[in-house]
Design a protein around this motif. Structure first.
Motif, PDB file in Angstrom:
ATOM      1  N   SER A  33     -17.502 -17.015  20.222  1.00  0.00           N
ATOM      2  CA  SER A  33     -18.640 -17.946  20.193  1.00  0.00           C
ATOM      3  C   SER A  33     -18.631 -18.876  18.986  1.00  0.00           C
ATOM      4  O   SER A  33     -19.613 -19.565  18.742  1.00  0.00           O
ATOM      5  CB  SER A  33     -19.989 -17.214  20.255  1.00  0.00           C
ATOM      6  OG  SER A  33     -20.464 -16.865  18.952  1.00  0.00           O
ATOM      7  N   THR A  35     -17.172 -21.826  18.266  1.00  0.00           N
ATOM      8  CA  THR A  35     -17.427 -23.236  18.577  1.00  0.00           C
ATOM      9  C   THR A  35     -18.842 -23.429  19.111  1.00  0.00           C
ATOM     10  O   THR A  35     -19.588 -24.294  18.648  1.00  0.00           O
ATOM     11  CB  THR A  35     -16.405 -23.749  19.615  1.00  0.00           C
ATOM     12  OG1 THR A  35     -15.081 -23.552  19.101  1.00  0.00           O
ATOM     13  CG2 THR A  35     -16.627 -25.222  19.919  1.00  0.00           C
ATOM     14  N   TYR A  36     -19.210 -22.606  20.063  1.00  0.00           N
ATOM     15  CA  TYR A  36     -20.525 -22.701  20.704  1.00  0.00           C
ATOM     16  C   TYR A  36     -21.642 -22.501  19.680  1.00  0.00           C
ATOM     17  O   TYR A  36     -22.600 -23.268  19.624  1.00  0.00           O
ATOM     18  CB  TYR A  36     -20.603 -21.646  21.805  1.00  0.00           C
ATOM     19  CG  TYR A  36     -21.719 -21.839  22.801  1.00  0.00           C
ATOM     20  CD1 TYR A  36     -21.526 -22.589  23.954  1.00  0.00           C
ATOM     21  CD2 TYR A  36     -22.965 -21.245  22.603  1.00  0.00           C
ATOM     22  CE1 TYR A  36     -22.542 -22.751  24.888  1.00  0.00           C
ATOM     23  CE2 TYR A  36     -23.987 -21.411  23.533  1.00  0.00           C
ATOM     24  CZ  TYR A  36     -23.764 -22.163  24.666  1.00  0.00           C
ATOM     25  OH  TYR A  36     -24.772 -22.320  25.588  1.00  0.00           O
ATOM     26  N   GLN A  40     -24.478 -25.107  18.384  1.00  0.00           N
ATOM     27  CA  GLN A  40     -25.903 -24.757  18.466  1.00  0.00           C
ATOM     28  C   GLN A  40     -26.607 -25.038  17.143  1.00  0.00           C
ATOM     29  O   GLN A  40     -27.695 -25.619  17.112  1.00  0.00           O
ATOM     30  CB  GLN A  40     -26.072 -23.273  18.799  1.00  0.00           C
ATOM     31  CG  GLN A  40     -25.975 -22.910  20.256  1.00  0.00           C
ATOM     32  CD  GLN A  40     -26.262 -21.438  20.448  1.00  0.00           C
ATOM     33  OE1 GLN A  40     -25.721 -20.584  19.756  1.00  0.00           O
ATOM     34  NE2 GLN A  40     -27.120 -21.131  21.397  1.00  0.00           N
ATOM     35  N   CYS A  69     -15.737 -29.533  22.733  1.00  0.00           N
ATOM     36  CA  CYS A  69     -17.007 -29.715  22.020  1.00  0.00           C
ATOM     37  C   CYS A  69     -18.025 -30.575  22.758  1.00  0.00           C
ATOM     38  O   CYS A  69     -19.218 -30.255  22.768  1.00  0.00           O
ATOM     39  CB  CYS A  69     -16.742 -30.308  20.635  1.00  0.00           C
ATOM     40  SG  CYS A  69     -15.994 -29.144  19.487  1.00  0.00           S
ATOM     41  N   ARG A  71     -18.288 -31.142  26.001  1.00  0.00           N
ATOM     42  CA  ARG A  71     -18.775 -30.383  27.165  1.00  0.00           C
ATOM     43  C   ARG A  71     -19.765 -29.300  26.729  1.00  0.00           C
ATOM     44  O   ARG A  71     -20.842 -29.149  27.315  1.00  0.00           O
ATOM     45  CB  ARG A  71     -17.589 -29.761  27.904  1.00  0.00           C
ATOM     46  CG  ARG A  71     -17.985 -28.997  29.164  1.00  0.00           C
ATOM     47  CD  ARG A  71     -16.780 -28.299  29.770  1.00  0.00           C
ATOM     48  NE  ARG A  71     -15.807 -29.251  30.285  1.00  0.00           N
ATOM     49  CZ  ARG A  71     -14.593 -28.907  30.708  1.00  0.00           C
ATOM     50  NH1 ARG A  71     -14.205 -27.645  30.642  1.00  0.00           N
ATOM     51  NH2 ARG A  71     -13.761 -29.808  31.177  1.00  0.00           N
ATOM     52  N   ASP A  72     -19.407 -28.552  25.670  1.00  0.00           N
ATOM     53  CA  ASP A  72     -20.303 -27.505  25.166  1.00  0.00           C
ATOM     54  C   ASP A  72     -21.610 -28.097  24.637  1.00  0.00           C
ATOM     55  O   ASP A  72     -22.681 -27.517  24.821  1.00  0.00           O
ATOM     56  CB  ASP A  72     -19.621 -26.703  24.052  1.00  0.00           C
ATOM     57  CG  ASP A  72     -18.597 -25.710  24.586  1.00  0.00           C
ATOM     58  OD1 ASP A  72     -18.570 -25.478  25.806  1.00  0.00           O
ATOM     59  OD2 ASP A  72     -17.818 -25.167  23.773  1.00  0.00           O
ATOM     60  N   ILE A  75     -23.891 -28.708  27.502  1.00  0.00           N
ATOM     61  CA  ILE A  75     -24.376 -27.441  28.053  1.00  0.00           C
ATOM     62  C   ILE A  75     -25.479 -26.859  27.175  1.00  0.00           C
ATOM     63  O   ILE A  75     -26.521 -26.416  27.655  1.00  0.00           O
ATOM     64  CB  ILE A  75     -23.213 -26.427  28.206  1.00  0.00           C
ATOM     65  CG1 ILE A  75     -22.261 -26.882  29.312  1.00  0.00           C
ATOM     66  CG2 ILE A  75     -23.749 -25.020  28.495  1.00  0.00           C
ATOM     67  CD1 ILE A  75     -20.958 -26.098  29.374  1.00  0.00           C
ATOM     68  N   ILE A  76     -25.258 -26.865  25.864  1.00  0.00           N
ATOM     69  CA  ILE A  76     -26.247 -26.316  24.924  1.00  0.00           C
ATOM     70  C   ILE A  76     -27.533 -27.126  24.966  1.00  0.00           C
ATOM     71  O   ILE A  76     -28.636 -26.569  24.957  1.00  0.00           O
ATOM     72  CB  ILE A  76     -25.675 -26.279  23.493  1.00  0.00           C
ATOM     73  CG1 ILE A  76     -24.505 -25.305  23.404  1.00  0.00           C
ATOM     74  CG2 ILE A  76     -26.748 -25.871  22.487  1.00  0.00           C
ATOM     75  CD1 ILE A  76     -23.631 -25.487  22.169  1.00  0.00           C
TER      76      ILE A  76
END
Length: 202
Positions: A33, A35-36, A40, A69, A71-72, A75-76
């Motif tokens: 997690s 990168t995610y 965040q 990044c 794309r994430d 999503i976030i």
């Protein structure tokens, strides 16, 4: 904004708030997690800042950024993502408070040697040269986040132990509570089947 916070988010947040720290280096295996969680945190910082911030998210190439990044990031953001606030030409997102998160590749020399920023995040920094890191870091006012998979030693390892550096090591166990069960099973299935992969990514 989708939350589901991990230990990686918390440790990076603590490093960012610690005035003695300048850099958070995240060494993590697959699905840890890193990168995610860093994205965040950057979104949270940008949305809640009382002053306008410029946050740069950098990766080795534009296709890598778009697949990862960017794309994430969308999503976030979830339902908070407003299409018209995303400049698709210059690749930056502007928040209502004026803060921006910009995305550019490390091979864009004009961006690397150009404007300054408040916060820098280099995704998979082991694919970026030390010279590029130096160009970006010296133009960053407040804080630097780095992440990478532990494939081999490179320039970031030379910074381990520096007082201004927070070294954050993580594995999929740090995000196990938010990972799909099938993802955890696929990772753990490789433990005996592929010990070298497990040593690096597991």
């Amino acid at each position: 904004m989708i939350l589901g916070l991990t230990n990686v988010f918390i440790r990076n947040s603590q490093a960012f708030r610690n005035k003695a720290k300048r850099v958070a280096i995240n060494q993590g295996g697959t699905s840890s997690s890193k990168t995610y969680s860093i994205l965040q945190l950057l979104i949270y910082i940008a949305k809640n800042s009382k002053k306008k911030l410029i946050i740069s998210v950098v990766s080795e190439s534009l296709p890598h950024l778009k697949r990862g990044c960017i794309r994430d990031f969308k999503i976030i953001m979830g339902d908070d993502f407003v299409e018209k606030q995303m400049n698709k030409t210059e690749l930056f997102y502007k928040f209502p408070n004026g803060s921006i998160i910009e995305f550019f590749s490390a091979d864009n020399s004009a961006k690397c040697r150009g404007a300054r920023r408040d916060i820098l995040y280099i995704n998979e920094c082991n694919n970026v040269s030390k010279a590029t890191y130096d160009e970006l870091e010296v133009r960053t006012k407040r804080f630097v986040f780095l992440d990478f998979n532990p494939v081999a030693e490179f320039w970031a390892h030379d910074m381990q132990g520096f007082p201004e550096v927070e070294w954050i090591q993580s594995t999929y166990q740090d995000s196990k509570h938010i990972l799909p069960k099938q993802t955890v099973e696929r990772i753990e299935a490789r433990k005996d089947r592929d010990p070298n992969w497990w040593r690096i990514y597991g």
